[in-house]
Design a protein around this motif. Structure first.
Motif, PDB file in Angstrom:
ATOM      1  N   LEU A   8       0.808  -1.211   0.000  1.00 14.87           N
ATOM      2  CA  LEU A   8       0.000   0.000   0.000  1.00 14.87           C
ATOM      3  C   LEU A   8       0.847   1.268   0.000  1.00 14.87           C
ATOM      4  O   LEU A   8       0.445   2.288  -0.529  1.00 14.87           O
ATOM      5  CB  LEU A   8      -0.876   0.021   1.246  1.00 14.87           C
ATOM      6  N   GLU A   9       2.013   1.185   0.642  1.00 17.06           N
ATOM      7  CA  GLU A   9       2.849   2.377   0.683  1.00 17.06           C
ATOM      8  C   GLU A   9       3.457   2.655  -0.681  1.00 17.06           C
ATOM      9  O   GLU A   9       3.867   3.757  -0.976  1.00 17.06           O
ATOM     10  CB  GLU A   9       3.946   2.199   1.733  1.00 17.06           C
ATOM     11  N   GLU A  10       3.519   1.622  -1.497  1.00 12.43           N
ATOM     12  CA  GLU A  10       4.123   1.793  -2.807  1.00 12.43           C
ATOM     13  C   GLU A  10       3.107   2.124  -3.889  1.00 12.43           C
ATOM     14  O   GLU A  10       3.401   2.808  -4.833  1.00 12.43           O
ATOM     15  CB  GLU A  10       4.880   0.531  -3.207  1.00 12.43           C
ATOM     16  N   ILE A  12      -1.227   2.883  -4.996  1.00 12.22           N
ATOM     17  CA  ILE A  12      -2.603   3.156  -4.623  1.00 12.22           C
ATOM     18  C   ILE A  12      -3.462   2.119  -5.327  1.00 12.22           C
ATOM     19  O   ILE A  12      -3.294   1.886  -6.520  1.00 12.22           O
ATOM     20  CB  ILE A  12      -2.990   4.580  -5.075  1.00 12.22           C
ATOM     21  N   ASP A  14      -6.244   0.133  -7.393  1.00 10.09           N
ATOM     22  CA  ASP A  14      -6.898   0.649  -8.594  1.00 10.09           C
ATOM     23  C   ASP A  14      -8.423   0.579  -8.533  1.00 10.09           C
ATOM     24  O   ASP A  14      -9.088   1.048  -9.431  1.00 10.09           O
ATOM     25  CB  ASP A  14      -6.387  -0.102  -9.831  1.00 10.09           C
TER      26      ASP A  14
ATOM     27  N   TYR B  14       7.327   8.367  -7.863  1.00 10.84           N
ATOM     28  CA  TYR B  14       7.135   6.925  -7.928  1.00 10.84           C
ATOM     29  C   TYR B  14       8.299   6.307  -8.675  1.00 10.84           C
ATOM     30  O   TYR B  14       8.761   6.873  -9.671  1.00 10.84           O
ATOM     31  CB  TYR B  14       5.860   6.569  -8.707  1.00 10.84           C
ATOM     32  N   THR B  49      -2.805  10.984  -5.663  1.00 12.57           N
ATOM     33  CA  THR B  49      -1.594  10.848  -4.861  1.00 12.57           C
ATOM     34  C   THR B  49      -1.600  11.830  -3.693  1.00 12.57           C
ATOM     35  O   THR B  49      -1.260  11.481  -2.565  1.00 12.57           O
ATOM     36  CB  THR B  49      -0.363  11.089  -5.745  1.00 12.57           C
ATOM     37  N   HIS B  58      -0.139   6.370   2.396  1.00  3.17           N
ATOM     38  CA  HIS B  58       0.679   6.354   1.206  1.00  3.17           C
ATOM     39  C   HIS B  58       1.569   7.596   1.274  1.00  3.17           C
ATOM     40  O   HIS B  58       1.265   8.620   0.673  1.00  3.17           O
ATOM     41  CB  HIS B  58      -0.292   6.427   0.023  1.00  3.17           C
ATOM     42  N   PRO B  59       2.653   7.502   2.064  1.00  2.00           N
ATOM     43  CA  PRO B  59       3.395   8.710   2.450  1.00  2.00           C
ATOM     44  C   PRO B  59       4.032   9.484   1.287  1.00  2.00           C
ATOM     45  O   PRO B  59       4.420   8.909   0.278  1.00  2.00           O
ATOM     46  CB  PRO B  59       4.476   8.160   3.383  1.00  2.00           C
ATOM     47  N   VAL B 270      -4.410   4.952 -12.417  1.00  2.00           N
ATOM     48  CA  VAL B 270      -5.387   5.524 -11.494  1.00  2.00           C
ATOM     49  C   VAL B 270      -5.852   6.840 -12.104  1.00  2.00           C
ATOM     50  O   VAL B 270      -5.056   7.587 -12.627  1.00  2.00           O
ATOM     51  CB  VAL B 270      -4.718   5.802 -10.131  1.00  2.00           C
TER      52      VAL B 270
END
Ligand SMILES: Nc1ncnc2c1ncn2[C@@H]1O[C@H](COP(=O)(O)OP(=O)(O)O)[C@@H](O)[C@H]1O
Ligand SMILES: [Mg+2]
Lengths: 284, 271
Positions: A8-10, A12, A14, B14, B49, B58-59, B270
């Protein structure tokens, strides 16, 4: 923190509809849903077919005077079932206890292994081939070996049953636990869920339909193995009675035992299709 | 406490197979207590994001974000999130779904049942408590998810294109419904959308992001009457504000193209 939480940290999620794929390694959900009984009309129909077949058989056997050692009349089989029940009852209980104890041990280990292994993808990849090996090797073949080590008692059979059912439960549960829906894990995490809560409230319910399939297939495999081990080793159990009666060509008694075995199998199916209806119907 | 959400020069890069993707670049924003702020920008500019950074799931990897004066580093119980999809749990009925956060937080369910029933009533879902998500339409499901987010009474609502998956008619209905809830509950809302019309209708303030990497382009104060009068979306003034924001976005895209830094949204999985 488990692997999916890290993911999840990497990325999001879909949000695509994650309708988990229904077909696992040994999916028999088709058989579960194929036999849906709707109302009396269908019940009457099913009963009518049974009556026609059994009645026809009875008629043909009486008409042509087929001897019992060739094929027993349904009425003779029924009589044998009733009259031999007091003696066969203990064998029935022995096979049931082999099945239940082997199954409980095997299924629990399989389920726990599946839950743990899916947390460590590397380990899962290393272990799975061995589980497949266990599935592909009929564990029945191990019974003579086990008997050499453990003697002519119930233990080799219990071990064989758990070796037959465990991997089946495991491989299906692994498929279930792999259905990870990142969006739903994110949801739980956003309320501060712990790893255990995520397991209990997201990953386990998501896996449950496949686990139930695994438990059902595992149960049937366990039954096959229990009856088979009775045949291979020892003087007790339903499998042993099958060999005994067929060697004497007492076919009515032989079929009576087959019916008892079938009743166990059908009960397994009934139990799990009930459980499935309750806990897995959401995915239909 | 006046400023409920403070975003200070946050960035996110990313790692992808084709090298690093700069999703957001030093974006800043402030949201006052009880305010309704919308964030708009072309698809792929980093809106999702940004919002997910604020959830603490999601830091960011640069800059700082604060909610109610505290730096965001994990999910908070005073923040409610509404996702692009209703994201309901299909094995739970509607009541069990809206009580899901309470269960996770190990609060006493009985204390919340009344509140949750009132909320379900306010989104016209009374009588559906025992239904399962698959029996509800998309719009109804999303209303359930709004109730779920409000169930534990958070001060802040973060919403990421919550009505994007709905048809145009339902979407407008949901916008009006949301304004009603906002008026009644006085939550602080940060609302992400790529539909300028929706942003102008809903928000007091609209932050515009540039195409990727998302940076601050402009902020518009929406000077339209509250509560929004019926038919406001047919009025000249509304159209003018919408047009002004759209022009701004077109200009941002053109500027990036001129500088040769405009990137097609090739990675966009997304929206
Ligand atoms: N996991 C990821 N890996 C690489 N690039 C990503 C990832 N997630 C999003 N991106 C990219 O970051 C940019 C911003 O994405 P997003 O925040 O979803 O934009 P928006 O919501 O405004 O459409 C997009 O260009 C997208 O392709
Ligand atoms: Mg988005």
């Amino acid at each position: 923190m488990d692997v999916y939480e890290k993911q999840l940290e990497e990325e999001i999620p879909d949000f695509e509809e994650h309708i988990p794929e229904k077909h696992g390694a040994f999916d028999i959900s088709a058989t579960v849903s194929a036999v849906k009984i709707h109302g009396w009309k269908q019940v009457t129909g099913i009963l009518a077919v049974a009556i026609v077949i059994l009645g026809g058989l009875e008629l043909v056997i009486r008409l042509f005077k087929v001897p019992e050692f060739v094929f027993p009349a349904p009425s003779a089989t029924f009589k044998a079932l009733v009259t031999s029940f007091p003696t066969n009852y203990t064998h029935f209980l022995i096979t049931i206890s082999e099945l239940v104890s082997g199954y409980v041990v095997g299924a629990s280990i399989g389920l726990i292994l599946a839950a743990v292994l899916t947390q460590v993808p590397y380990l899962e990849k290393v272990i799975t081939p061995y589980i497949l090996l266990l599935i592909c090797t009929p564990t029945l073949a191990l019974v003579p070996l086990l008997m050499l080590k453990l003697g002519f008692n119930i233990w080799p059979r219990i071990i064989a049953v758990s070796l037959a059912s465990g991997p089946m439960v495991m491989i299906n549960s692994v498929t279930g636990f792999r259905r990870t829906d990142l969006a739903k894990i994110a949801l739980a995490k956003s309320y501060g869920a712990t790893t255990f809560q995520i397991f209990k409230m997201i990953r386990f319910p998501l896996a449950l339909p496949m686990i139930i399939v695994g438990l059902l297939v595992g149960g049937i495999f366990g039954l096959i193995t229990a009856v088979g081990s009775d045949m291979v080793g020892g003087k007790v159990g339903l499998g042993n009675k099958i060999t005994y009666y067929s060697s004497l060509a007492r076919m009515a008694h032989f079929f009576a035992i087959i019916i008892m075995v079938a009743i166990i199998g059908i009960s397994i199916w009934l139990i799990f299709s009930r459980v499935g209806k309750k806990y897995a119907s959401w995915q239909e | 406490m006046d400023e409920v959400i403070v975003v200070e020069k946050v960035s996110k890069v990313y790692a992808s197979e084709r090298g690093p993707v700069h999703a957001i670049d030093r974006f800043s924003m402030k949201v006052k207590e009880g305010d309704f702020v919308a964030i708009v920008g072309p698809s792929g500019c980093g809106k999702t994001t940004l919002l997910w950074g604020l959830t603490g799931l999601h830091p960011f990897n640069g800059g700082k974000a604060y909610i109610l004066g505290e730096e965001v580093d994990k999910p908070r119980k005073d923040v409610g999130i509404i996702f692009q999809q209703a994201n309901l749990l299909p094995w739970r009925n509607i009541l069990q779904n809206v009580l899901f956060p309470i269960e996770i937080m190990k609060e006493n369910i009985a204390d919340y049942e009344e509140r949750v029933k009132d909320l379900l009533d306010s989104v016209e879902l009374t009588g559906f408590e025992n239904h399962y998500p698959r029996e509800l339409s998309g719009g109804m499901q999303q209303r359930v998810s709004i109730v779920r987010a409000l169930s534990y009474d958070p001060k802040v609502l973060l919403m990421d294109e919550p009505f994007g998956a709905l048809d145009a008619y339902t979407r407008d209905e949901m916008d009006t419904l949301l304004l009603g809830i906002w008026k009644k509950t006085k939550k602080t809302i940060a609302f992400v959308t790529h539909r300028i019309e929706e942003a102008v209708y809903l928000a007091n303030k609209v932050y515009v992001m540039t195409p990727r990497p998302g940076t601050n382009s402009a902020v518009f104060d929406i000077d339209l009457p509250r509560p929004r009068p019926e038919g406001i979306t047919m009025e000249q003034k509304y159209f003018e504000i919408v047009a002004e924001i759209k022009k701004r976005i077109v200009k941002d895209v053109e500027k990036q193209k001129e500088e040769g830094v405009y990137q097609s949204q090739a990675y966009s999985t997304v929206t």
